[in-house]
Write a protein that holds these residues in place. Structure first.
Motif, short mmCIF file in Angstrom:
data_model
loop_
_atom_site.label_atom_id
_atom_site.label_comp_id
_atom_site.label_asym_id
_atom_site.label_seq_id
_atom_site.Cartn_x
_atom_site.Cartn_y
_atom_site.Cartn_z
N THR A 19 -10.19 -3.12 -8.50
CA THR A 19 -9.28 -4.00 -7.78
C THR A 19 -8.90 -3.48 -6.39
O THR A 19 -8.40 -4.22 -5.56
N LYS A 20 -9.11 -2.20 -6.17
CA LYS A 20 -8.77 -1.65 -4.85
C LYS A 20 -9.59 -0.38 -4.62
O LYS A 20 -9.78 0.40 -5.55
N VAL A 21 -10.04 -0.20 -3.40
CA VAL A 21 -10.87 0.97 -3.09
C VAL A 21 -10.34 1.64 -1.83
O VAL A 21 -10.01 0.97 -0.85
N TYR A 22 -10.21 2.95 -1.88
CA TYR A 22 -9.88 3.74 -0.68
C TYR A 22 -10.98 4.79 -0.50
O TYR A 22 -11.42 5.38 -1.47
N TRP A 23 -11.37 5.01 0.73
CA TRP A 23 -12.21 6.17 1.03
C TRP A 23 -11.27 7.32 1.34
O TRP A 23 -10.31 7.16 2.10
N ILE A 24 -11.53 8.47 0.76
CA ILE A 24 -10.70 9.65 1.05
C ILE A 24 -11.38 10.42 2.16
O ILE A 24 -12.55 10.79 2.05
N TYR A 25 -10.66 10.66 3.24
CA TYR A 25 -11.27 11.28 4.42
C TYR A 25 -11.10 12.80 4.46
O TYR A 25 -11.87 13.48 5.08
N PHE A 78 -3.72 12.16 -1.88
CA PHE A 78 -4.47 12.10 -3.13
C PHE A 78 -4.56 13.49 -3.75
O PHE A 78 -4.59 14.50 -3.04
N ASP A 89 0.85 -1.17 0.00
CA ASP A 89 0.00 0.00 0.00
C ASP A 89 0.90 1.24 0.00
O ASP A 89 1.87 1.30 0.77
N ALA A 93 0.26 4.10 1.13
CA ALA A 93 0.15 4.82 2.41
C ALA A 93 1.07 4.25 3.48
O ALA A 93 1.25 4.87 4.52
#
Lengths: 355, 277
Positions: A348-354, A209, A191, A193
């Motif tokens: 294939t991959k998911v991120y939530w942006i906070y 991001f 990852d 991050a």
């Protein structure tokens, strides 16, 4: 006696009214809070759905099939090399119209029955640096005379110079390695991050991001963990951050007239370098010879290379609620019943942006 | 004249008193009814808000976590190197009741003290944890959420679980999936590698498309006796009952959480094939 009893009813009435008012007020406040909360939750769900819709729009753009040019009647059949160049040109044209820019997708109550908005940003993973490949050879790069390693060394210098303006003594090799002492036993990354846990990575906490309206520098826009099995980058699809580090302005789709002139020259390209030079000039507006020669070796020059992984940032806004997603999309192909290949995209991959 | 006037203003007849008392009683009953109903409605709305808030928090958190499920390609730290720790999805149940669920996700909770990696292993555990004697008597449980970095760093504090939902009477986690067969029953079709359904595909592969999703309440794709199990289910249904704090009545709940990357996660045969290539 009579005088004293006169105010009794008034006190009683005031007391009852007071109690009733308190109860009614509390009920109203509680229900108002619940109503506000449920409305906010509904807006948030709508925003989430809009963000997912943005991802679907991006997948549709990425997988939109393009028809390769058919040779004119009477014209001699193109050789495989010319065909490959023609394919590349069409792929470049398609890519440069969708990549590295914020695309607002306005929605209206009258048209789409949704009073919200959606905004997407697509980047190509083949235009970013592969973190694990860099990590693997980070220290070998310093000594290697291999062409791609020399190119990457130059790119390291460019990135360092770009980020040193904000972070004194920035060293990308140290960022990737963590601390030099445990560099040898460093694990591979799962990852991007994970870089945040290093000393230098802390500086990028709020720059993970790309954010609108600009296409400024971001960690996820510089590095990737998909696609590239080599260190080389796809020149027509450089991410905004990589382009900025290379001293290039973000790629812009050329005008139809310029594109026409470029396509007309395509058959005359003598070498892959000619094609690369034309692409760089067309998309970034600078002649290739203005870039350091070592940097050019960091770009792939394969004509048949087609990117398979893309990243999509999608913002869905409904009312005052915004949902933000960062999604990696893989482009695949499936064979239809008639034997034709049809591209489709999978997440294939998911991120939530906070932030 | 004076005596007549005095008696008129200083006293009330029995009838007057009875009428006044009757009116007062009727008003009191009405007021009491109003008061009682108001209090009842307040209690009900309180319970509704609290109960729905609890279930909304649970559903929202699960949706967020499941959307970010990821199958890491690189090994975690050596001490965690067991095959179980590497699985993106692991679910254990006793009978139909969920006991623990462990997923690998990119949806780490945001931190304010120090930047942290986004890839974490989240474990939900059902434990007997009562907040009062009534909950203890009813043998209620709590669902805990624990978040640990996928790759622990030096000096990192150990994860602390927090209660995601309390007063759970029962909870079932049902995983829906399309089984993977090395070959179709005819022995000719390839692996169902993307799990998608569309009309063209349905025409081309009637046997596969006709295959209905199967369901199970435990999930361990490392179990070699379960060869047909893909790494991830397509969606998960959570259902059960929880007990209202205010009214102590059982309230049923049920919701479905999709896993967006389930369709693209490679099965073991495909992973092996990719490694070979």
């Amino acid at each position: 006696m009579m005088q004293r009893r006169k105010g009794f009813i008034l006190v009683l009435v005031v007391a009852i009214i007071g109690i009733m008012s308190t109860i009614v007020m509390r009920t109203i406040i509680k229900l108002t809070v619940f109503n506000t909360l449920s409305m906010q939750l509904a807006r948030r769900e709508q925003a989430k759905l809009l963000a997912w819709s943005g991802v679907e729009i991006a997948i549709a753009q990425i997988c939109k099939p393009y028809t390769p040019p058919t040779p004119k009647q009477g014209a001699k059949e193109a050789n495989p090399k010319e065909q490959a160049i023609a394919q590349t040109l069409f792929a470049v044209r398609k890519l440069c119209t969708i990549l590295n820019r914020w695309q607002p997708i306005p929605l209206t109550e009258a048209g789409e029955q949704v009073d919200g908005s959606c905004m997407i940003y697509i980047a190509c993973e083949a235009g970013k640096l592969h973190l694990n490949k860099l990590s693997n050879i980070s220290f070998a790069i310093a000594q290697s005379t291999e062409k791609s390693a020399v190119g990457m060394r130059t790119l390291y210098g460019k990135i360092n110079a770009y980020l040193e303006k904000e972070i004194p003594y920035f060293d990308i090799a140290k960022l990737i390695a963590g601390s030099p002492s445990d560099a040898e036993k460093r694990p591979l990354y799962n990852d991007i991050a994970e870089l945040l846990t290093t000393d230098l990575g802390k500086h990028f906490e709020h720059r993970l991001f790309i954010r609108p309206p600009d296409t400024n520098f971001a960690l996820f826009d510089l590095f990737t963990l998909e696609e590239n099995n080599t260190l080389q980058l796809l020149p027509c699809a450089l991410s905004s951050s990589v382009a900025a580090c290379c001293g290039l302005k973000a790629a812009r789709p050329p005008s139809a007239e310029r594109w026409k002139r470029f396509a007309a020259q395509a058959g005359k390209f003598q070498s892959q370098m000619d094609l690369l030079a034309a692409q760089i000039e067309l998309l970034y507006g600078v002649p290739l010879n203005t870039l350091p020669p070592e940097l050019i070796s960091a770009f792939t020059q394969r004509e048949d290379f087609e990117p398979k992984y893309f990243s999509v940032i999608s913002y869905g806004t409904y009312g005052n609620s915004t949902a933000k997603l960062y999604v990696i999309v893989q482009k695949k192909e499936r064979v239809q019943k008639n034997g034709k290949k049809e591209p489709f995209g999978c997440i294939t991959k998911v991120y939530w942006i906070y932030d | 004249m004076r005596r007549i006037w005095y008696s008129a203003v200083s006293g009330m007849s029995f009838i007057e008193t009875v009428v006044a008392l009757t009116v007062a009683a009727i008003l009191s009953v009405l007021l009491y009814q109003l008061f009682y109903r108001s209090v009842q409605s307040l209690v009900r709305s309180d319970a509704l808000v609290d109960d729905y808030t609890d279930i909304l928090i649970l559903a929202s958190q699960l949706e967020r976590d499941f959307a970010g499920i990821y199958n890491p390609s690189q090994e975690p730290a050596a001490k965690e190197g067991s095959s179980k720790a590497q699985q993106p999805f692991l679910c254990k149940s006793t009978g139909t009741t969920l006991t623990s669920l462990s997923i690998c996700t990119t949806s780490a909770l945001p931190t304010v003290d120090q930047p942290a990696a986004r890839l974490v292993r989240v474990t939900y555990t059902l434990t007997a944890q009562a907040r009062d004697t009534e909950e203890q008597r009813l043998q209620l449980s709590a669902l805990l959420r624990e978040e640990a970095p996928y790759r622990p760093t030096k000096g990192a504090s150990s994860p602390r679980p927090h209660v995601l939902m309390a007063a759970i009477d029962s909870i079932t986690c049902t995983c829906y999936y399309r089984p993977i067969y090395a070959q179709d029953s005819a022995g000719t079709a390839p692996l169902p590698n993307d799990g998608r359904t569309d009309p063209l595909r349905e025409k081309a592969e009637p046997k596969r498309a006709a295959r209905a999703p199967e369901k199970r309440t435990t999930w361990d794709s490392s179990d070699t006796s379960q060869n047909t199990l893909p790494p991830l289910p397509e969606y998960v249904e959570f259902s059960g009952n929880y007990v209202s704090r205010a009214t102590h009545t059982k309230i049923p709940f049920s919701f479905i959480v999709p896993i967006p990357i389930a369709a693209t996660t490679l099965c073991r045969e495909e992973q092996a094939q990719e490694k070979r290539s």
